[in-house]
Design an enzyme around this catalytic site. Structure first.
Site, mmCIF file in Angstrom:
data_model
loop_
_atom_site.group_PDB
_atom_site.id
_atom_site.type_symbol
_atom_site.label_atom_id
_atom_site.label_comp_id
_atom_site.label_asym_id
_atom_site.label_seq_id
_atom_site.Cartn_x
_atom_site.Cartn_y
_atom_site.Cartn_z
ATOM 1 N N HIS A 186 -23.778 -1.401 12.145
ATOM 2 C CA HIS A 186 -22.999 -2.568 12.618
ATOM 3 C C HIS A 186 -23.917 -3.643 13.171
ATOM 4 C CE1 HIS A 186 -23.602 -1.508 16.875
ATOM 5 N NE2 HIS A 186 -23.337 -0.236 16.539
ATOM 6 N N CYS A 239 -25.541 4.950 16.681
ATOM 7 C CA CYS A 239 -25.257 3.988 15.620
ATOM 8 C C CYS A 239 -26.526 3.220 15.244
ATOM 9 C CB CYS A 239 -24.184 3.008 16.062
ATOM 10 S SG CYS A 239 -22.522 3.734 16.153
#
Length: 262
Positions: free
Chosen positions: A222, A238
């Site tokens: 992301h 992440c």
């Protein structure tokens, strides 16, 4: 000689007589107004002074009056009034206030330019279209034909939260919402940081402009609203990119893309 003297004297008297009417008439003419220079430091005024200090101005030596002397010509307040003002304002109002030093401009944290996107050589085993993430060097590679790859800088998991494995992109989202996992909320609360249960997508959202969801895990590739963290161990597992870079990657891959995390 006596005769010559008398002749010259007579001529002189005739000249004076001729000039006399003109001088008499001049007395009744309107005189031009007297213009006083508004600049009390003009040379012709300064020549009247008797204070020490000679300055050559345009080839003429003039006497310079000290600043304190000249200030009295501008109507300096009485000493008693100045003392009264000092008591009210805490300083002499006739003195020039000190100019504060300019504040130093705060420089925002910068990302190392090495993590900007660029094309590099690739000799690994993965096929074109595959995403390869090297967590140690903080680079994400999008493999391309001809032994090439497009490389992006990334931020990866903090110590103890780095993972490896192979996943596929199962979903893509534009300006995704953020729902922190319960484990993350608990962990951050212990540090004194309260996370929201839900945050709508937008510039303040920590998931940034785009998200690529990996399999059925809680991990994503992301964006971020903190681009200076690229190239560091910062996340809870992440993989984060600058918003500009995740938008670029988002347009180049689709659902089903293979992702190899090393």
């Amino acid at each position: 000689m006596k005769h010559r003297f008398l002749v010259m004297t007579a001529a002189s008297l005739m000249g004076l007589a001729a000039a006399a009417p003109a001088q008499a008439n001049d007395r009744y003419r309107e005189r031009p107004p007297v213009v006083v220079s508004p600049d009390l430091s003009a040379p012709w005024v300064m020549q009247l002074g008797r204070q020490p200090g000679r300055v050559v101005n345009g080839g003429y030596a003039v006497q310079v009056q000290p600043a304190l002397q000249r200030s009295s010509l501008r109507g300096d307040p009485q000493p008693a009034r100045r003392a009264e003002r000092r008591s009210l304002f805490g300083q002499d109002p006739m003195r020039t206030a000190a100019v504060p030093a300019p504040r130093k401009k705060q420089i925002a944290p910068q990302m190392d330019p090495i993590y900007l996107p660029q094309h590099v050589e690739y000799s690994g085993p993965e096929k074109p279209g595959t995403i390869v993430i090297d967590t140690a060097s903080k680079f994400l590679y999008l493999v391309q034909p001809g032994g090439k790859a497009r490389r992006y800088g990334v931020g990866v998991g903090q110590e103890g939260m780095v993972w490896t494995g192979t996943q596929t992109i199962t979903r893509k989202a534009v300006w995704p919402d953020w729902r922190p996992p319960a484990e993350m909320i608990k962990r951050e609360r212990a540090k004194g940081r309260i996370l929201p249960v839900h945050m709508a997508g937008g510039p303040e959202n920590p998931l940034g402009a785009r998200a690529l969801y990996l399999g059925s895990t809680l991990y994503r590739i992301h964006g971020t609203n903190a681009p200076w963290t690229i190239g560091t161990n910062v996340s809870s597992g992440c993989i984060r990119l600058r918003n500009e870079d995740v938008v670029d990657l988002y347009e180049r891959v689709g659902v089903g893309t293979k992702v190899v995390v090393m």
